[in-house]
Design a protein around this motif. Structure first.
Motif, mmCIF file in Angstrom:
data_model
loop_
_atom_site.group_PDB
_atom_site.id
_atom_site.type_symbol
_atom_site.label_atom_id
_atom_site.label_comp_id
_atom_site.label_asym_id
_atom_site.label_seq_id
_atom_site.Cartn_x
_atom_site.Cartn_y
_atom_site.Cartn_z
ATOM 1 N N CYS A 56 0.828 -1.210 0.000
ATOM 2 C CA CYS A 56 0.000 0.000 0.000
ATOM 3 C C CYS A 56 0.861 1.258 0.000
ATOM 4 C CB CYS A 56 -0.954 -0.013 1.198
ATOM 5 S SG CYS A 56 -0.151 0.114 2.805
ATOM 6 N N GLU A 57 2.060 1.208 0.625
ATOM 7 C CA GLU A 57 2.921 2.387 0.644
ATOM 8 C C GLU A 57 3.394 2.772 -0.749
ATOM 9 O OE1 GLU A 57 3.232 -0.176 2.565
ATOM 10 O OE2 GLU A 57 3.253 0.472 4.668
ATOM 11 N N LEU A 94 -0.487 4.155 -2.215
ATOM 12 C CA LEU A 94 -1.206 5.178 -1.477
ATOM 13 C C LEU A 94 -0.233 6.271 -1.068
ATOM 14 C CD1 LEU A 94 -3.477 2.866 0.674
ATOM 15 C CD2 LEU A 94 -3.721 3.566 -1.703
ATOM 16 N N GLU A 95 -0.667 7.138 -0.160
ATOM 17 C CA GLU A 95 0.233 8.209 0.237
ATOM 18 C C GLU A 95 1.425 7.659 1.007
ATOM 19 O OE1 GLU A 95 -3.011 8.802 3.480
ATOM 20 O OE2 GLU A 95 -2.747 7.613 1.675
ATOM 21 N N PRO A 136 -1.838 4.418 4.920
ATOM 22 C CA PRO A 136 -3.027 5.149 5.361
ATOM 23 C C PRO A 136 -2.832 5.771 6.737
ATOM 24 C CG PRO A 136 -3.376 2.782 5.527
ATOM 25 C CD PRO A 136 -2.082 2.973 4.800
ATOM 26 N N TRP A 152 -3.425 9.823 -3.916
ATOM 27 C CA TRP A 152 -3.016 8.426 -4.059
ATOM 28 C C TRP A 152 -2.328 8.242 -5.401
ATOM 29 C CZ3 TRP A 152 -7.411 4.647 -2.168
ATOM 30 C CH2 TRP A 152 -7.555 4.792 -0.789
ATOM 31 N N THR A 194 -1.844 10.163 -10.428
ATOM 32 C CA THR A 194 -2.197 10.575 -9.074
ATOM 33 C C THR A 194 -3.664 11.012 -9.058
ATOM 34 O OG1 THR A 194 0.046 11.307 -8.603
ATOM 35 C CG2 THR A 194 -1.685 12.147 -7.183
ATOM 36 N N TYR A 251 -10.977 9.628 2.382
ATOM 37 C CA TYR A 251 -11.197 8.262 2.864
ATOM 38 C C TYR A 251 -11.291 8.208 4.387
ATOM 39 C CZ TYR A 251 -6.219 7.901 4.192
ATOM 40 O OH TYR A 251 -4.993 8.073 4.765
ATOM 41 N N HIS A 281 -10.414 5.410 7.507
ATOM 42 C CA HIS A 281 -9.589 4.238 7.792
ATOM 43 C C HIS A 281 -10.198 3.481 8.966
ATOM 44 C CE1 HIS A 281 -5.378 2.537 9.010
ATOM 45 N NE2 HIS A 281 -6.203 1.608 8.556
ATOM 46 N N LEU A 319 -10.315 0.621 3.977
ATOM 47 C CA LEU A 319 -10.365 2.019 3.565
ATOM 48 C C LEU A 319 -11.641 2.240 2.768
ATOM 49 C CD1 LEU A 319 -6.677 2.656 2.430
ATOM 50 C CD2 LEU A 319 -7.672 2.831 4.707
#
Length: 569
Positions: A321-322, A325-326, A330, A342, A349, A354, A356, A367
């Motif tokens: 996810c890293e 996502l940002e 999250p 994201w 982008t 969202y 969490h 999410l």
């Protein structure tokens, strides 16, 4: 099932007598005068399924014979050790008794007592009521489609006849090309592949079938005439779930396919349940993405793919996810809404709002998200949301002549965004406005907000129906607004009916009070350019009209007809 006997007896007279007697008992008899012919018949019995022998009538020679000894040795091998054998003997020599004693499923019957054959065969073959109904003449397996691939026409057609007798739908292919054509032309549940085909092998064809997106969900089994370990390993590694053998009995082959068919039906049931859960999840939670405890993305629903402008979830599943996502993954779990940019596969982008949610005890993160109505711009190294006087292009500000609740502002901004971007969305969007009332024991109707405790439960219920941010709002005292995304018009009609039913059936403590509702529904698809004030006034008038005609109805403004909360009988 047909019970077939192999009879070997050099004497023509004895062979004739025993042949006729066995046929009178209901057996099909293949008779031969030579022991060599019996060996060849045993070896060839599995070339056509359904022609294997139920038992062997072995006319024991009065004097030692090499060919008879070879047949006896063959019957001692593992492949034939379960075959029932009745030794027909004119004497009881020691070597005869010794061979019978050492071999299981074997008995001696003196020729003069040949009429005892039926009872002896029943004991050896165990023909009882359970066996006769194990495979009924015709059962309904028409929901299972089999594909038989074999370059031998004899085996193809014999297998077809065997499975059609059990009610299966069967297609045939003689080559790799025909197999692919058949599997892509119509969904196939189970493929039965001969290992040695003219132009390929069963394991290679299996791998091609199970990995082909055009073929879909297919289960492959490989059929081989040898017990070779390397063939079994190759078949299983290629994705086959079974490796079956041509010298198996028809009962065993049918049992294997029946077991796989049960799996196919169970998988269909699970797929149907998953589709239902997917629809419910999208309706109640909107776009959802799940992250495992190791920070890998394990699931994204269809609504999530649409929000991310993706058409294939394989691009996300398994990714860290890293990496998408940002930075840092999250933000903290809780009720708070977060905003972020994201990064998607390919480097694009997208601005996202969202929430969490951390699930326990699995340690997964859920999410719940939607595209931000106003893009997030980077400022001083941080992502900030543009607020203030910003508004969606092509819309006008709302001066609030309808006395809307201040808390409804995010809802109004989201509605403005949909009006401006309706032509760019895959989904359709409709505006639903609903008033909630309380009916007391005397039948009088009151606004629900006049009963604070009950109204709090109603508001919690309605606010929780749609988890997309700013898609549900309390507009005025007892009036709620919903922005409903859907693919087909019929879907939104079912959805609004369900919302009314949930409201009416809400459990509460005061059983003397009942809940009713009325509302109106308007599609926003073709309303671009209309003022917010005009649209809301139009929908509000629809609600007032419905309230004058009776409770628990909604006006479908585009169709100009009423929809009851419960289908009329």
């Amino acid at each position: 099932m047909t019970n077939r006997l192999l009879l070997v007896e050099p004497s023509a007279t004895m062979r004739y007598v025993l042949d006729k007697h066995a046929q009178s008992l209901g057996f099909v008899v293949d008779a031969t005068e030579s022991y060599k012919g019996a060996v060849e018949a045993l070896d060839k019995q599995y070339q056509q399924f359904g022609t294997e022998y139920t038992g062997l009538l072995f006319g024991w020679p009065t004097a030692p014979q090499i060919e008879a000894d070879e047949l006896a040795s063959l019957l001692e091998q593992s492949a034939y050790k379960e075959l029932p054998v009745v030794v027909m003997s004119t004497d009881m020599r020691a070597e005869t008794r010794a061979w019978v004693a050492e071999r299981e499923h074997t008995a001696v019957l003196p020729w003069k007592e040949y009429q005892r054959l039926e009872a002896l065969l029943q004991r050896l073959i165990e023909i009882d009521a359970d066996d006769t109904v194990a495979f009924p003449g015709r059962v309904d397996n028409s929901d299972i489609h089999l594909l038989i691939v074999d370059d031998s026409a004899t085996i193809r057609y014999s297998l077809r006849d065997l499975f059609q007798l059990q009610g299966y739908r069967v297609s045939l292919a003689a080559t790799q090309v025909e197999a692919i054509q058949q599997a892509t032309a119509e969904p196939v549940d189970i493929a039965i592949l001969d290992f040695y085909l003219t132009e390929t092998t069963g394991d290679l064809l299996c791998r091609e079938l199970v990995t082909s997106e055009a073929v879909g969900d297919i289960i492959c089994t490989v059929l081989t005439g040898t017990y070779s370990d390397h063939i079994i390993k190759r078949s299983l590694r290629a994705g086959a779930v079974e490796c079956m053998f041509k010298n198996e009995s028809s009962e065993l082959l049918l049992s294997r396919i029946d077991a796989i068919s049960r799996f196919v039906r169970q998988r269909r049931g699970l797929q149907a349940e998953c589709a239902l859960l997917e629809e419910a999840l999208e309706t109640m939670a909107g776009a959802v993405l799940v992250i495992d405890s190791d920070h890998r993305i394990s699931y994204v629903n269809d609504a999530g793919l649409q929000e991310l402008y993706l058409d294939n979830r394989k691009l996300l599943i398994g990714q860290q996810c890293e990496a998408l996502l940002e930075t840092g993954g999250p933000q903290s779990a809780g009720e708070e809404q977060h905003s972020a940019n994201w990064r998607l596969p390919g480097g694009k982008t997208i601005s996202i709002d969202y929430q969490h949610i951390l699930t326990q005890p699995a340690g997964r993160s859920l999410l719940r998200f939607a595209r931000a109505q106003i893009p997030i711009a980077s400022s001083a190294g941080k992502a900030e949301k543009k607020v203030g006087n910003s508004q969606a292009p092509g819309t006008e500000s709302l001066n609030n002549p309808l006395m809307l609740e201040p808390s409804s502002k995010p809802f109004i901004r989201q509605m403005q965004w949909y009006l401006s971007n309706a032509g760019n969305l895959d989904d359709r969007v409709s505006l639903m406005v609903m008033d909630v009332f309380v009916q007391d024991v005397s039948g009088q109707i009151h606004k629900a907000n006049e009963y604070p405790a009950l109204f709090a439960r109603v508001e919690a219920l309605l606010q929780g129906i749609h988890k997309r941010p700013a898609h549900v709002a309390k507009l005025t005292g007892n009036r709620f607004g919903f922005l409903l995304r859907h693919r087909e018009e019929t879907q939104v009609y079912l959805l609004v009916r369900k919302i009314m039913q949930l409201c009416i059936e809400l459990e509460h403590e005061d059983k003397t009070l009942g809940l009713t509702c009325s509302g109106s529904l308007l599609s926003l698809v073709d309303k671009k350019g209309h003022s917010m004030e005009t649209l809301l006034k139009h929908v509000f008038k629809g609600v007032e009209l419905v309230s004058s005609k009776g409770p628990d109805q909604i006006l479908l403004m585009d169709l100009r007809r009423m929809l009851n909360a419960y289908p009329t009988k």
